[in-house]
Design an enzyme around this catalytic site. Structure first.
Site, PDB file in Angstrom:
ATOM      1  N   GLU A 203       0.806  -1.216   0.000  1.00  0.00           N
ATOM      2  CA  GLU A 203       0.000   0.000   0.000  1.00  0.00           C
ATOM      3  C   GLU A 203       0.841   1.269   0.000  1.00  0.00           C
ATOM      4  O   GLU A 203       0.337   2.354   0.276  1.00  0.00           O
ATOM      5  CB  GLU A 203      -0.964  -0.027   1.184  1.00  0.00           C
ATOM      6  N   LYS A 335     -15.604  -1.635   2.349  1.00  0.00           N
ATOM      7  CA  LYS A 335     -14.862  -2.132   1.193  1.00  0.00           C
ATOM      8  C   LYS A 335     -15.881  -2.753   0.249  1.00  0.00           C
ATOM      9  O   LYS A 335     -16.479  -3.775   0.581  1.00  0.00           O
ATOM     10  CB  LYS A 335     -13.827  -3.183   1.619  1.00  0.00           C
TER      11      LYS A 335
END
Length: 422
Positions: A203, A335
């Protein structure tokens, strides 16, 4: 605004793994495209991500999911009105017929769901965030920037998955992004000065082999100060320890520290950190099915910090409703690929808001250039977004889209800062 054609293809995500891209074409000539993300640490209760399991891409190919779009979903959706998102999603859920989208694949269904919304927005000639959220969509989210990676997101000895900075004292999103980026660069210098590597994880955060989990907090505080900011006032700390990954046989195993903690001891652990560091948010502080432990954690810290359910709630309105009823957590991580349709994701957000739970729109560790979640964060006035560090173009794509949205909103743009926290 009727759907004329739907196609899907196999593309690659930010980790070089296959994922599904779908395109929805309307009879007006307009179209929309979307790429679905993929997680590294996934909750047991998530929608099924259909993989081929053969020799291609180490078994991670998605040709079956692509085939399901092209041969099952596409014929059934032709003629439906793309502006009726709920009806389109309901049709796909009916075709799948399983509680976890296990027949057609959550990745197949979600790609079409998101692409449908984009196509409709494109035909109307309005930004995606405005199409989804209407005229009241104006809140830019506070970024949770994952600057130190550990756990399943990095090959190092840090047990906890994410150490994040939140620019809660910034006046605008543009300034918040600058605060975070400057801290990211300062952190690189701090780590290099201590002799640590400055490679980045999935990330975009650094993934050093630190001496302990707590050293991550120490270097983070030093970086915030070196960047010229005051810890806790200008920039606060958020954590995602992803403890489901650490939970075995009723114990939380901190392997880097050579110890195992009971649920009560894990709660004490977090209470100690919160008392000594400017931590304002803890995500998945306990395992996904440790409901009794979550109640204890919420009773202990729920009035002091944001307690976010990710693996706990998996963007599922039913699991969130259970949490609300039993007093577990006070915020939900959203999500879209955990639940598998845009409609269900927005239902979860609406339920959270009605129940005064915080909402954080989130990426996955396997991302792409698709910035749908940036628009979703503004559309729902979520107030917070989690989409990685100030590094890697798959993460920056979301931040840059938010900058465009902020510019487009002009004086109407709102940045809540600390007020966004539950």
């Amino acid at each position: 605004m009727n759907i004329e054609k739907v196609i899907a293809r196999e593309v690659l995500d930010s980790r070089g793994n296959p994922t599904v891209e779908a395109e929805v074409f309307l009879d007006s000539g307009f179209s929309g495209r979307a790429i679905v993300p993929s997680g590294a640490s996934t909750g047991t209760h998530e929608a099924l991500e259909l993989r081929d399991g053969d020799g291609r891409y180490g078994g991670k190919g998605v040709l079956r999911a692509v085939q399901n779009v092209n041969e099952v979903l596409a014929p059934a959706l032709v003629g439906l009105d793309a502006s009726e998102q709920g009806a389109v999603d309901a049709a796909m859920l009916a075709l799948d017929g399983t509680p976890n989208k296990g027949r057609l694949g959550g990745n197949a269904i979600l790609a079409v769901s998101l692409a449908t919304a984009r196509a409709a927005a494109n035909e109307l000639g309005v930004p995606l965030y405005r199409y989804l959220g209407g005229s009241n969509a104006k809140t830019l989210p506070v970024p949770m920037m994952n600057v130190i990676n550990g756990g399943a997101h990095a090959d190092n000895n840090v047990d906890f998955q994410e150490f994040m900075v939140m620019p809660v004292g910034a006046p605008t999103f543009r300034e918040a992004l600058r605060y975070g980026a400057e801290t990211f660069h300062a952190l690189k210098k701090v780590l290099a000065g201590r002799g640590y590597n400055t490679n980045v994880g999935d990330e975009g955060g650094f993934a050093p082999d630190l001496k302990s989990n707590e050293e991550a907090l120490e270097v983070l505080l030093e970086a915030i100060e070196k960047a010229g900011y005051e810890p806790g006032k200008d920039i606060a700390i958020a954590l995602d320890p992803a403890t489901t990954e650490l939970y075995r046989d009723g114990q939380y195993h901190l392997e880097s520290e050579g110890r195992s903690l009971s649920t009560a001891e894990m709660v004490d652990f977090w209470a100690d950190w919160v008392s000594r560091y400017p931590i304002v948010s803890i995500e998945d502080g306990l395992a996904e099915d440790d409901w009794d432990g979550w109640r204890l954690l919420t009773e202990r810290l729920g009035d002091r910090v944001q307690l976010v359910g990710d693996d706990l709630f998996v963007t599922n309105p039913e699991r969130l409703a259970r949490g609300i009823e039993t007093g577990v957590g006070n915020a939900i991580l959203v999500k879209v690929n955990q639940i598998g349709t845009l409609t269900e994701s927005m239902d979860a957000i609406e339920l959270a808001k009605r129940s005064r739970y915080g909402t954080i729109i989130s990426h996955r560790s396997g991302e792409s250039e698709d910035a749908f979640i940036a628009d979703l964060a503004v559309a729902t006035n979520a107030g917070q977004i989690k989409t990685g560090s100030a590094s890697r173009s798959d993460r920056i794509a979301k931040y840059n889209q938010l900058l465009r949205i902020e510019d487009g909103l002009g004086d109407r743009a709102v940045y809540l800062g600390r007020r966004a926290l539950r």
